[in-house]
Scaffold this active site. Structure first.
Site, PDB file in Angstrom:
ATOM      1  N   SER A 282       0.836  -1.204   0.000  1.00 51.28           N
ATOM      2  CA  SER A 282       0.000   0.000   0.000  1.00 51.28           C
ATOM      3  C   SER A 282       0.859   1.238   0.000  1.00 51.28           C
ATOM      4  O   SER A 282       1.993   1.231   0.491  1.00 51.28           O
ATOM      5  CB  SER A 282      -0.907   0.017   1.234  1.00 51.28           C
ATOM      6  N   ASP A 283       0.339   2.313  -0.575  1.00 49.45           N
ATOM      7  CA  ASP A 283       0.926   3.617  -0.307  1.00 49.45           C
ATOM      8  C   ASP A 283       0.737   3.894   1.180  1.00 49.45           C
ATOM      9  O   ASP A 283      -0.053   3.226   1.855  1.00 49.45           O
ATOM     10  CB  ASP A 283       0.261   4.688  -1.180  1.00 49.45           C
ATOM     11  N   TRP A 284       1.436   4.880   1.703  1.00 48.94           N
ATOM     12  CA  TRP A 284       1.468   5.102   3.146  1.00 48.94           C
ATOM     13  C   TRP A 284       0.111   5.584   3.647  1.00 48.94           C
ATOM     14  O   TRP A 284      -0.282   6.726   3.459  1.00 48.94           O
ATOM     15  CB  TRP A 284       2.576   6.093   3.472  1.00 48.94           C
ATOM     16  N   GLY A 285      -0.616   4.679   4.287  1.00 49.19           N
ATOM     17  CA  GLY A 285      -1.948   4.989   4.772  1.00 49.19           C
ATOM     18  C   GLY A 285      -3.037   4.723   3.768  1.00 49.19           C
ATOM     19  O   GLY A 285      -4.200   5.064   4.006  1.00 49.19           O
TER      20      GLY A 285
END
Length: 879
Positions: A282-285
């Site tokens: 995932s991208d961060w968050g």
């Protein structure tokens, strides 16, 4: 436009009616097991990965898949250790143009700059140099290259991180970059998958905090199926074909399903159709769920904790352990997650890289202090809690080398595009390169240093001086920045040329500006635009630019200088397309340079081009329009909790749109002048292999690999060990107790279409890395001669475009599409032959009915030339 009658067709992605807000992404389950396609390049790594994962407990497998939390380790992303096996967790670090948040690193020019070079060799060398600096800082996974955004929107905040507004250019640059990174023993990360074409509303809560109180969900990028394949997914297919180890799913929704839990995009497109063997993070968050994301194909979440960094428990970690223990998630899914991660580890050779740096990361992302908190995230979301132990965190290892510095300089030079070089009024020669000048005046804020310093704000979210790059997580700390004013001054001092400057925002009439501008042999006026990631803003540009105008009153400065002197050079430094219309046709604007962000050597590279030490060879990696209305606008005003962004131009990206609608741009994609003169000739097209109209049956899948788990894991084995010393807010794979473990799979509301039955056959478009292997077979060779008929040595970019059949019985198609490029360097009078190979993929279109690539019968026009509009040679072939 073909009319699609769905009938009983279950594939409903194509049911998106452009212009409507009810786009839908269909379910696709189960998540395909890795290692089933035939790809020898992964075989040895998969064998090692299976041996490694086969010895792991459930909590150890979970620890591979879960970030430990924001600011809980030295890198921007960290996974858990496996102490029993002496295996350190992974270090993941931005980014695509250098090692972020450290020192003694090189600040390379970004992706858009090397894209403007159109130089495949330089693309590889740049990626190699960046990867080596990551490697020697102790990084395992480098968060790049970036091919999303694709360049749909001229004002998009992060287009400078990617390579340009064309899927073929992005795909070749992305694939070559993957090779350059992974050849150094660092895992590349292809991002952002997909549709991340603007920063506005990319994360609902982020934008709610910026005053958009009605926004609760991320923007939905609504993409029709053909555009999805021919434009947005295209570069990722190239990178998968090149063996990329990891992919990053994006923040935005895709047809109203979040990118990191979109089973169609992750399971169907990436893992099934494109045969992706590595892992998806995932991208961060950007991980918005637990069970849904895991079943949809997410293999690793970052940074591990909640979407707002540290204020919520991980969706994975102990929750993933619980999902397996209660039967909600089958254990084979976690096995596959861990196997994909370790397969990339072994394929790329991270195990060997770690032997060179056995102590792990030697830097600290959260400060440049020698000593600091080892786990600063332990202080909680607001940092007010006890951060715990302190220790040595920064060793300040200098990873800059002669090679990295030279590569950064080469990219900065080759990115510069000569847009205009008219006759000077004083003589018959062009104004550039500068010769026989005694007095130069330099104007514009963009020429000099930022008063607040080169690293004027975190991640360079500032822009009151020369442009080195955009802002955000894709940026780095600069060791220095060569500004144009500094570099030009040094050159003038060396040669005894008078150099005067005025970088005021709005100089007073009749003052020094007027005096300098009127009596100089030549004025050089600098202007810029900037943009970046949505978590920061500059002058109310919330990541995305508010418009395509120059900043800091540059248009007025340019016009004022032109009113006072007949010899003016304008240097536009920009992250993307710029509106030049206020002054581009002014008779006293004799020459114009366009410079994408130049990194640490920006000023030196510009100076070399101005004075003729380097013959400009850059080409525009996007179109510069005459009218801003011809650009796709940013969706920046919404009334819905889930903003809708309808990609209603379909496959007509950038120059395709201008060509298809007969719109005259100011400067077209691929455009660029030289100080020399080049001529094409002798076009020859030869058939290598007769192209089939439909794809052959793909290779059969290998049998699925399942680990020999004799029984479900004992829940007690997943409980925190007695006396375990917990770090606050750290994400662990252990559960607190077994009291809540019970069978939940029968009650869980699985998504529509959920299944655990693995397919025996792949889709006709799949079967190999990047898709059906036949797509990557060469079917035609194209060659032409190019000669330097000028007086200066220089490099020139030969560009190959293909025009598909057009008519009532064919697919709507742009007049031409880039399908090859080659850069050659020639001495005066020298000629050479440029050669291109067309793959089956390069003459195919995506058929939404058959869900495959097809080749149409009819006439194809092969163009070779110097831009998308200036195609000097053409030949027609019949298929």
């Amino acid at each position: 436009m073909r009319v699609l009658i769905l009938g009983s067709l279950l594939w409903v992605f194509a049911a998106l009616v452009l212009g409507q807000d009810d786009a839908y992404s269909p379910p696709y389950y189960p998540s395909p097991l890795t290692g089933r396609i035939k790809d020898e390049s992964w075989d040895e790594a998969l064998e090692k990965a299976r041996k490694f994962v086969g010895q792991l407990s459930l909590v150890e497998k979970v620890n591979l898949t879960t970030g430990v939390g924001w600011m809980q380790g030295p890198c921007v992303g960290n996974t858990g250790d496996l102490p029993r096996l002496g295996f350190d967790g992974f270090c993941l670090q931005d980014g695509p143009l250098g090692v972020r948040n450290t020192d003694f690193n090189t600040a390379f020019p970004p992706g858009i700059s090397v894209g403007a070079s159109f130089n495949k060799t330089l693309m590889y060398e740049r990626a190699k140099a960046i990867a080596l600096e990551h490697k020697h800082k102790g990084v395992d996974i480098m968060l790049g290259p970036c091919t999303g955004p694709i360049g749909l929107k001229a004002a998009a905040g992060r287009i400078w991180e990617a390579f340009g507004a064309d899927p073929y250019l992005q795909g070749i640059a992305g694939a070559v970059s993957v090779e350059g990174i992974q050849d150094q023993g660092v895992i590349a990360n292809a991002k952002h998958f997909i549709g991340n074409e603007q920063e506005h509303f990319r994360i609902g809560p982020e934008w709610k905090g910026l005053g958009f109180d009605n926004v609760t969900d991320s923007v939905s990028s609504n993409i029709d199926d053909r555009a999805l394949h021919e434009i947005y997914v295209w570069p990722f297919a190239d990178m998968i074909q090149a063996g990329v180890g990891s992919i990053m799913c994006s923040y935005n929704q895709i047809n109203n399903s979040y990118g990191c839990q979109n089973s169609y995009m992750l399971n169907k497109v990436a893992k099934e159709e494109l045969g992706f063997t590595g892992f998806i993070m995932s991208d961060w968050g950007a991980d918005m769920s637990g069970v849904a994301a895991v079943l949809a194909g997410l293999d690793m979440n970052m940074p591990g904790d909640g979407a707002a960094y540290g204020d919520g428990a991980s969706y994975l970690g102990k929750n993933l352990t619980t999902m397996v223990l209660n039967g909600t998630v089958p254990e084979w899914r976690v096995d596959d997650m861990a196997t994909r991660i370790m397969a990339a580890y072994y394929r790329v050779g991270v195990d060997q890289s770690r032997k060179e740096h056995p102590d792990g990361p030697n830097f600290y992302s959260w400060s440049l202090n020698d000593t600091d908190y080892i786990h600063p995230g332990a202080g909680g979301p607001d940092g007010s809690g006890d951060k715990g132990e302190m220790g040595l965190v920064n060793k300040h290892v200098n990873v800059q080398t002669k090679y990295s510095r030279q590569t950064a300089m080469d990219v900065a030079r080759e990115a510069i595009v000569l847009l205009k070089n008219d006759q000077s009024d004083k003589n018959s020669s062009t104004l550039l390169p500068l010769k026989n000048v005694n007095k130069i005046s330099v104007f514009g804020i963009a020429a000099g240093p930022d008063p607040a310093g080169v690293n004027c704000a975190p991640d360079l979210a500032c822009s009151n001086g020369a442009l080195g790059g955009g802002w955000g997580s894709g940026q780095v700390n600069f060791p220095f920045l060569s500004t144009p004013l500094e570099a030009i001054s040094q050159r003038c001092i060396k040669e005894g040329i008078s150099i005067l400057s005025n970088t005021e925002y709005d100089p007073a009439p009749g003052g020094q500006f007027d005096l300098y501008a009127r009596y100089s042999d030549v004025n050089i006026i600098f202007g810029l635009t900037d943009s970046g990631e949505g978590f920061a803003s500059t002058d109310d540009n919330l990541g995305d630019r508010k418009n395509t105008s120059l900043w800091h009153n540059a248009d007025s400065t340019i016009k004022k200088a032109a009113s006072l002197n007949k010899n003016n050079v304008v240097v536009v430094s920009s992250v993307g397309p710029v509106n030049l219309e206020q002054w581009i046709e002014h008779p006293n604007i004799s020459a114009v340079l366009f410079t994408p962000p130049g990194g640490q050597y920006a000023g030196e590279a510009i100076t070399e081009v101005l004075f003729g030490d380097y013959n400009p060879s850059g080409r525009l990696p996007f179109t510069i329009a005459k009218n801003d209305d011809d650009y796709v606008p940013i969706v920046d005003q919404v009334t819905s909790p889930a903003p809708q962004d309808n990609f209603d131009r379909g496959i007509y990206l950038d120059y395709r749109y201008f060509d298809n609608n007969n719109i005259e741009p100011r400067y077209e994609f691929g455009y660029g002048l030289s100080y020399s003169k080049f001529k094409f000739g002798n076009l020859k097209v030869s058939e290598i292999q007769k192209p089939s109209l439909t794809l052959p049956k793909p290779p059969s899948l290998k049998p699925p690999h399942f680990y020999q788990n004799s029984s479900k894991p004992d829940p007690e084995s997943a409980v925190f060990p007695s006396g375990f010393n917990k770090i606050p807010y750290f994400e662990y794979p252990y559960i607190d107790s077994t009291s809540n473990i019970n069978s939940s799979s029968s009650q869980y509301p699985y998504p529509k279409g959920y299944s655990t039955t693995h397919r025996n056959e792949t889709t006709v478009a799949g079967g190999g890395p990047g898709g059906n292997p036949a797509l990557f077979k060469d079917v035609y060779s194209v060659q032409a001669t190019i000669k330097n008929e000028g007086t200066q040595q220089g490099s020139y970019v030969a560009q190959l475009y293909v025009g598909y059949p057009r008519g009532n019985d064919t697919f709507d198609t742009p007049p031409k599409q880039l399908r090859g490029f080659d850069k050659v360097n020639l001495a005066p009078g020298q000629s050479t032959t440029v050669k291109f190979n067309l793959r089956l993929r390069d003459i195919s279109v995506w058929d939404v009915v058959s869900q495959s690539w097809i080749v149409q019968k009819g006439k194809y026009t092969i163009y070779v030339g110097s831009s998308s509009r200036n195609t000097e040679l053409k030949q027609t072939i019949d298929i």
